[in-house]
Write a protein that holds these residues in place. Structure first.
Motif, short mmCIF file in Angstrom:
data_model
loop_
_atom_site.label_atom_id
_atom_site.label_comp_id
_atom_site.label_asym_id
_atom_site.label_seq_id
_atom_site.Cartn_x
_atom_site.Cartn_y
_atom_site.Cartn_z
N ILE A 199 0.79 -1.24 0.00
CA ILE A 199 0.00 0.00 0.00
C ILE A 199 0.82 1.29 0.00
CG2 ILE A 199 -1.92 -1.15 1.15
CD1 ILE A 199 -1.15 0.25 3.74
N CYS A 200 2.11 1.23 0.32
CA CYS A 200 2.90 2.46 0.41
C CYS A 200 3.37 2.92 -0.97
CB CYS A 200 4.12 2.26 1.31
SG CYS A 200 3.71 2.06 3.06
N ASP A 201 3.39 4.23 -1.15
CA ASP A 201 3.92 4.80 -2.39
C ASP A 201 5.44 4.85 -2.37
OD1 ASP A 201 1.33 5.61 -3.61
OD2 ASP A 201 1.22 6.87 -1.82
N ARG A 202 5.98 5.21 -1.23
CA ARG A 202 7.43 5.27 -1.06
C ARG A 202 7.79 4.77 0.34
NH1 ARG A 202 10.00 9.73 -0.56
NH2 ARG A 202 8.23 11.11 -0.15
N PHE A 203 9.09 4.58 0.54
CA PHE A 203 9.57 4.07 1.82
C PHE A 203 10.74 4.92 2.31
CE2 PHE A 203 7.83 0.67 -0.70
CZ PHE A 203 6.93 0.08 0.17
N LEU A 204 10.80 5.08 3.62
CA LEU A 204 11.89 5.79 4.28
C LEU A 204 12.52 4.79 5.25
CD1 LEU A 204 13.25 8.58 4.89
CD2 LEU A 204 11.54 8.86 6.69
N TYR A 212 19.00 5.48 5.61
CA TYR A 212 19.78 4.44 4.94
C TYR A 212 19.40 4.36 3.47
CZ TYR A 212 21.99 -0.13 4.23
OH TYR A 212 22.78 -1.15 3.77
N ALA A 213 18.10 4.50 3.20
CA ALA A 213 17.61 4.48 1.82
C ALA A 213 16.21 5.06 1.82
CB ALA A 213 17.60 3.06 1.26
N LEU A 220 14.34 1.36 -4.25
CA LEU A 220 15.04 0.61 -3.20
C LEU A 220 15.78 -0.58 -3.78
CD1 LEU A 220 12.53 0.51 -0.19
CD2 LEU A 220 14.37 2.13 -0.63
N HIS A 221 15.20 -1.22 -4.78
CA HIS A 221 15.90 -2.34 -5.44
C HIS A 221 17.26 -1.88 -5.94
CE1 HIS A 221 11.83 -4.45 -6.45
NE2 HIS A 221 12.28 -4.82 -5.27
N GLN A 222 17.31 -0.69 -6.51
CA GLN A 222 18.57 -0.16 -7.04
C GLN A 222 19.52 0.21 -5.91
OE1 GLN A 222 17.69 3.05 -9.76
NE2 GLN A 222 16.06 1.90 -10.78
N GLN A 223 18.99 0.85 -4.85
CA GLN A 223 19.85 1.30 -3.76
C GLN A 223 20.43 0.13 -2.97
OE1 GLN A 223 18.01 4.64 -1.48
NE2 GLN A 223 16.66 4.87 -3.24
N ALA A 229 13.79 -8.01 -5.22
CA ALA A 229 13.68 -8.43 -3.81
C ALA A 229 12.41 -7.86 -3.18
CB ALA A 229 14.90 -7.97 -3.02
N THR A 230 11.88 -8.57 -2.20
CA THR A 230 10.76 -8.05 -1.43
C THR A 230 11.29 -7.07 -0.38
OG1 THR A 230 10.86 -9.77 0.26
CG2 THR A 230 9.53 -10.23 -1.71
N LEU A 231 10.38 -6.31 0.20
CA LEU A 231 10.78 -5.40 1.27
C LEU A 231 11.32 -6.18 2.46
CD1 LEU A 231 10.79 -2.35 1.82
CD2 LEU A 231 8.51 -2.60 2.80
N ASP A 232 10.73 -7.35 2.74
CA ASP A 232 11.22 -8.21 3.82
C ASP A 232 12.67 -8.61 3.59
OD1 ASP A 232 9.41 -8.96 6.03
OD2 ASP A 232 8.03 -9.52 4.43
N GLU A 233 12.99 -8.98 2.34
CA GLU A 233 14.36 -9.42 2.03
C GLU A 233 15.36 -8.28 2.16
OE1 GLU A 233 13.15 -12.99 -1.12
OE2 GLU A 233 13.42 -10.93 -1.83
N MET A 234 14.95 -7.08 1.74
CA MET A 234 15.86 -5.93 1.89
C MET A 234 16.02 -5.56 3.35
SD MET A 234 14.99 -3.54 -1.43
CE MET A 234 13.20 -3.73 -1.45
#
Length: 246
Positions: A199-204, A212-213, A220-223, A229-234
């Motif tokens: 549901i989020c448009d962006r992440f902090l 951190y990113a 985020l995949h690029q950073q 990757a999923t958000l969990d994996e990052m």
């Protein structure tokens, strides 16, 4: 632009927890605040709400700082804490009334706004119940209801899914999306990353008091250099970096 945080350094008793962080939330945008325990998420929220004074930096909501217009600034924020904070001697009806009083909303208007929310969270027949009558999940629904009837510029939502049943989580997500589509800005801190990713448009992403990113999931995949990757994996890479899983 709803919220602008520039070069914020802050914390408690002159000890910096946050170190020169900057981010923005646009009107109609939902930003997920992600990080390990102790990373600085709660400190960030307290600074945005005006509960802590920055050591350095600038925080503006709709162009104003809390020092310039304390009452106006705080009334622009609707807050849902992780742990429900209710007055044990007040009924649900009275919680709606005291929220209306705090935000200068006419009582009739407050109950008009509350009507659909009471139906959504199945609380219509519980207006005269006291907090002692409610389960933790029901108390959380009362907090959500009181925050959403204020119709603020910015919603700050801290771990909103804790204690809610799957149906209530679905209803809350629907409500968040409706408010976002109507132009509200939302800062949501959560460890339920599957829901955040959806549901989020962006992440902090905060780590050790620093950004951190930040960005969309693709950014985020690029950073993180982790395509697909999923958000969990990052997120797990942050825990691995610290030498423990959390």
């Amino acid at each position: 632009m709803s919220l602008s945080v520039k070069e914020l350094t802050g914390g408690y008793s002159r000890i910096p927890v946050l170190k020169n962080i900057s981010f923005e939330i646009e009107d109609g945008e939902l930003v997920g605040l992600i990080g390990l325990n102790g990373a600085g998420k709660s400190t960030t929220i307290k600074h945005v709400m005006g509960l802590l004074k920055p050591f350095e930096g600038d925080i503006r909501l709709d162009g104003q700082t809390v020092d310039e217009a304390p009452d106006t600034y705080r009334k622009k924020i609707g807050f849902i804490p992780e742990t429900p904070l209710l007055y044990e001697e007040l009924t649900l009806r009275e919680h709606i009334e005291i929220t209306a009083l705090a935000y200068d909303i006419k009582k009739d208007e407050a109950f008009k706004r509350a009507e659909l929310l009471l139906q959504l969270f199945r609380l219509t027949d519980r207006l005269d119940w006291f907090p002692s009558d409610f389960s933790k999940g029901m108390k959380q629904k009362v907090m959500i209801l009181c925050a959403f009837i204020t119709e603020p510029s910015l919603y700050i939502i801290d771990e909103p899914f804790v204690g809610l049943d799957p149906l209530a989580i679905r209803d809350l997500i629907q409500l968040i999306e409706e408010k976002k589509n109507n132009g509200a800005s939302i800062l949501m801190s959560t460890h339920v990353l599957a829901n955040a990713e959806r549901i989020c448009d962006r992440f902090l992403i905060i780590d050790e008091g620093k950004i951190y990113a930040q960005g969309t999931l693709n950014e985020l995949h690029q950073q993180f250099n982790m395509p697909n990757a999923t958000l969990d994996e990052m997120y797990a890479t942050l825990a691995d970096k610290e030498g423990f899983m959390q």
